[in-house]
Design a protein around this motif. Structure first.
Motif, PDB file in Angstrom:
ATOM      1  N   TYR A  53      21.586  65.292  42.026  1.00  0.00           N
ATOM      2  CA  TYR A  53      21.800  66.654  42.511  1.00  0.00           C
ATOM      3  C   TYR A  53      20.475  67.411  42.599  1.00  0.00           C
ATOM      4  CZ  TYR A  53      24.221  71.093  43.164  1.00  0.00           C
ATOM      5  OH  TYR A  53      24.677  72.291  43.674  1.00  0.00           O
ATOM      6  N   ILE A  54      19.628  67.243  41.588  1.00  0.00           N
ATOM      7  CA  ILE A  54      18.304  67.890  41.601  1.00  0.00           C
ATOM      8  C   ILE A  54      17.471  67.357  42.761  1.00  0.00           C
ATOM      9  CG2 ILE A  54      16.120  68.123  40.351  1.00  0.00           C
ATOM     10  CD1 ILE A  54      17.813  68.080  37.734  1.00  0.00           C
ATOM     11  N   MET A  55      17.479  66.058  42.970  1.00  0.00           N
ATOM     12  CA  MET A  55      16.700  65.466  44.072  1.00  0.00           C
ATOM     13  C   MET A  55      17.194  65.973  45.423  1.00  0.00           C
ATOM     14  SD  MET A  55      14.339  63.836  42.786  1.00  0.00           S
ATOM     15  CE  MET A  55      14.091  63.913  41.042  1.00  0.00           C
ATOM     16  N   ASP A  56      18.504  66.056  45.591  1.00  0.00           N
ATOM     17  CA  ASP A  56      19.060  66.594  46.839  1.00  0.00           C
ATOM     18  C   ASP A  56      18.661  68.054  47.021  1.00  0.00           C
ATOM     19  OD1 ASP A  56      20.244  64.174  47.414  1.00  0.00           O
ATOM     20  OD2 ASP A  56      22.246  64.780  46.701  1.00  0.00           O
ATOM     21  N   TYR A  57      18.690  68.810  45.928  1.00  0.00           N
ATOM     22  CA  TYR A  57      18.275  70.220  45.976  1.00  0.00           C
ATOM     23  C   TYR A  57      16.823  70.337  46.430  1.00  0.00           C
ATOM     24  CZ  TYR A  57      17.058  74.921  44.572  1.00  0.00           C
ATOM     25  OH  TYR A  57      16.599  76.218  44.580  1.00  0.00           O
ATOM     26  N   LEU A  58      15.975  69.486  45.885  1.00  0.00           N
ATOM     27  CA  LEU A  58      14.556  69.541  46.242  1.00  0.00           C
ATOM     28  C   LEU A  58      14.313  69.095  47.684  1.00  0.00           C
ATOM     29  CD1 LEU A  58      12.938  68.268  42.931  1.00  0.00           C
ATOM     30  CD2 LEU A  58      12.981  70.623  43.817  1.00  0.00           C
ATOM     31  N   LYS A  59      15.121  68.173  48.188  1.00  0.00           N
ATOM     32  CA  LYS A  59      15.000  67.771  49.598  1.00  0.00           C
ATOM     33  C   LYS A  59      15.349  68.933  50.525  1.00  0.00           C
ATOM     34  CE  LYS A  59      16.204  62.943  48.956  1.00  0.00           C
ATOM     35  NZ  LYS A  59      17.298  61.971  49.088  1.00  0.00           N
ATOM     36  N   ASP A  60      16.382  69.672  50.151  1.00  0.00           N
ATOM     37  CA  ASP A  60      16.864  70.779  50.981  1.00  0.00           C
ATOM     38  C   ASP A  60      16.047  72.044  50.816  1.00  0.00           C
ATOM     39  OD1 ASP A  60      18.885  69.096  51.825  1.00  0.00           O
ATOM     40  OD2 ASP A  60      20.388  69.931  50.449  1.00  0.00           O
ATOM     41  N   ASP A  91      23.349  76.334  30.872  1.00  0.00           N
ATOM     42  CA  ASP A  91      22.980  75.893  32.216  1.00  0.00           C
ATOM     43  C   ASP A  91      23.881  74.742  32.671  1.00  0.00           C
ATOM     44  OD1 ASP A  91      20.920  77.748  32.304  1.00  0.00           O
ATOM     45  OD2 ASP A  91      19.333  76.294  31.891  1.00  0.00           O
ATOM     46  N   SER A  92      24.194  73.856  31.749  1.00  0.00           N
ATOM     47  CA  SER A  92      25.017  72.704  32.118  1.00  0.00           C
ATOM     48  C   SER A  92      26.421  73.134  32.535  1.00  0.00           C
ATOM     49  CB  SER A  92      25.066  71.678  30.985  1.00  0.00           C
ATOM     50  OG  SER A  92      25.876  72.128  29.935  1.00  0.00           O
ATOM     51  N   LEU A  93      26.926  74.224  31.968  1.00  0.00           N
ATOM     52  CA  LEU A  93      28.248  74.701  32.365  1.00  0.00           C
ATOM     53  C   LEU A  93      28.262  75.182  33.815  1.00  0.00           C
ATOM     54  CD1 LEU A  93      29.512  76.559  29.178  1.00  0.00           C
ATOM     55  CD2 LEU A  93      30.219  74.324  30.059  1.00  0.00           C
ATOM     56  N   ILE A  94      27.119  75.575  34.322  1.00  0.00           N
ATOM     57  CA  ILE A  94      27.003  75.959  35.731  1.00  0.00           C
ATOM     58  C   ILE A  94      26.957  74.714  36.615  1.00  0.00           C
ATOM     59  CG2 ILE A  94      25.527  77.085  37.461  1.00  0.00           C
ATOM     60  CD1 ILE A  94      24.520  78.902  35.140  1.00  0.00           C
ATOM     61  N   VAL A  95      26.249  73.700  36.152  1.00  0.00           N
ATOM     62  CA  VAL A  95      25.977  72.520  36.979  1.00  0.00           C
ATOM     63  C   VAL A  95      27.102  71.481  36.935  1.00  0.00           C
ATOM     64  CG1 VAL A  95      24.364  70.600  37.328  1.00  0.00           C
ATOM     65  CG2 VAL A  95      23.499  72.874  36.778  1.00  0.00           C
ATOM     66  N   LEU A  96      27.743  71.315  35.803  1.00  0.00           N
ATOM     67  CA  LEU A  96      28.739  70.245  35.663  1.00  0.00           C
ATOM     68  C   LEU A  96      29.830  70.277  36.739  1.00  0.00           C
ATOM     69  CD1 LEU A  96      29.043  69.939  31.792  1.00  0.00           C
ATOM     70  CD2 LEU A  96      27.936  68.356  33.387  1.00  0.00           C
ATOM     71  N   PRO A  97      30.383  71.434  37.065  1.00  0.00           N
ATOM     72  CA  PRO A  97      31.386  71.421  38.139  1.00  0.00           C
ATOM     73  C   PRO A  97      30.810  70.987  39.497  1.00  0.00           C
ATOM     74  CG  PRO A  97      31.554  73.441  36.865  1.00  0.00           C
ATOM     75  CD  PRO A  97      30.300  72.740  36.423  1.00  0.00           C
ATOM     76  N   TYR A 157      17.222  75.931  36.101  1.00  0.00           N
ATOM     77  CA  TYR A 157      18.525  75.799  35.433  1.00  0.00           C
ATOM     78  C   TYR A 157      19.134  74.424  35.683  1.00  0.00           C
ATOM     79  CZ  TYR A 157      21.963  76.837  39.210  1.00  0.00           C
ATOM     80  OH  TYR A 157      22.754  76.800  40.320  1.00  0.00           O
ATOM     81  N   LEU A 158      18.815  73.799  36.811  1.00  0.00           N
ATOM     82  CA  LEU A 158      19.279  72.430  37.035  1.00  0.00           C
ATOM     83  C   LEU A 158      18.649  71.476  36.019  1.00  0.00           C
ATOM     84  CD1 LEU A 158      19.137  72.263  40.944  1.00  0.00           C
ATOM     85  CD2 LEU A 158      21.190  72.427  39.518  1.00  0.00           C
ATOM     86  N   VAL A 159      17.360  71.642  35.799  1.00  0.00           N
ATOM     87  CA  VAL A 159      16.661  70.809  34.822  1.00  0.00           C
ATOM     88  C   VAL A 159      17.158  71.127  33.410  1.00  0.00           C
ATOM     89  CG1 VAL A 159      14.392  70.320  33.797  1.00  0.00           C
ATOM     90  CG2 VAL A 159      14.635  70.479  36.283  1.00  0.00           C
ATOM     91  N   GLY A 160      17.395  72.394  33.135  1.00  0.00           N
ATOM     92  CA  GLY A 160      17.935  72.776  31.838  1.00  0.00           C
ATOM     93  C   GLY A 160      19.275  72.102  31.579  1.00  0.00           C
ATOM     94  N   LEU A 193      12.755  78.370  42.446  1.00  0.00           N
ATOM     95  CA  LEU A 193      12.232  77.829  41.193  1.00  0.00           C
ATOM     96  C   LEU A 193      13.200  78.096  40.036  1.00  0.00           C
ATOM     97  CD1 LEU A 193       9.972  76.319  39.826  1.00  0.00           C
ATOM     98  CD2 LEU A 193       8.767  78.486  39.532  1.00  0.00           C
ATOM     99  N   ASP A 194      13.827  79.262  40.024  1.00  0.00           N
ATOM    100  CA  ASP A 194      14.813  79.571  38.980  1.00  0.00           C
ATOM    101  C   ASP A 194      15.988  78.593  39.036  1.00  0.00           C
ATOM    102  OD1 ASP A 194      13.313  81.692  38.040  1.00  0.00           O
ATOM    103  OD2 ASP A 194      14.400  83.184  39.225  1.00  0.00           O
ATOM    104  N   THR A 195      16.433  78.285  40.248  1.00  0.00           N
ATOM    105  CA  THR A 195      17.528  77.330  40.404  1.00  0.00           C
ATOM    106  C   THR A 195      17.096  75.958  39.910  1.00  0.00           C
ATOM    107  OG1 THR A 195      18.407  78.562  42.282  1.00  0.00           O
ATOM    108  CG2 THR A 195      19.117  76.262  42.060  1.00  0.00           C
TER     109      THR A 195
END
Length: 103
Positions: free
Chosen positions: A35-42, A69-75, A8-11, A3-5
């Protein structure tokens, strides 16, 4: 942890949504959404209303946190260096505004 992940993806999504000075943000938002949808599938997150959690993230997190949060996700979504630098510049502006408010 899952849920935390998700949070931060949504953030990150909402942080990039605030980057009005980046003309290609719609493409990056779509990449983050995928990316969020793939995360939720997995990773099945059960017994949690994800729409409510996303709404909480949107309303309760500060812009500063969303941009961090976006600095974590953008790469992870192969976003351009230009956007990453714009996010960093915006975070610097926010920090300077915070310092000014303490004076």
């Amino acid at each position: 942890m899952l849920l935390d992940t998700f949070r931060y993806l949504v953030g990150a999504y909402y942080g990039i949504a605030e980057m009005d000075n980046y003309e290609l943000k719609e493409y990056v938002l779509k990449d983050i959404e995928n990316y969020i949808m793939d995360y939720l599938k997995d990773n099945k997150i059960e017994n949690i209303n994800l729409e409510e959690e996303a709404k909480k993230v949107e309303e309760e997190l500060t812009l500063k946190t969303k941009l961090q949060d976006s600095l974590i996700v953008l790469p992870k979504v192969n976003a351009s260096l230009e956007l990453i630098l714009l996010v960093k510049a915006r975070l610097k502006e926010i920090r300077e505004e915070e310092l000014e408010s303490y004076k």
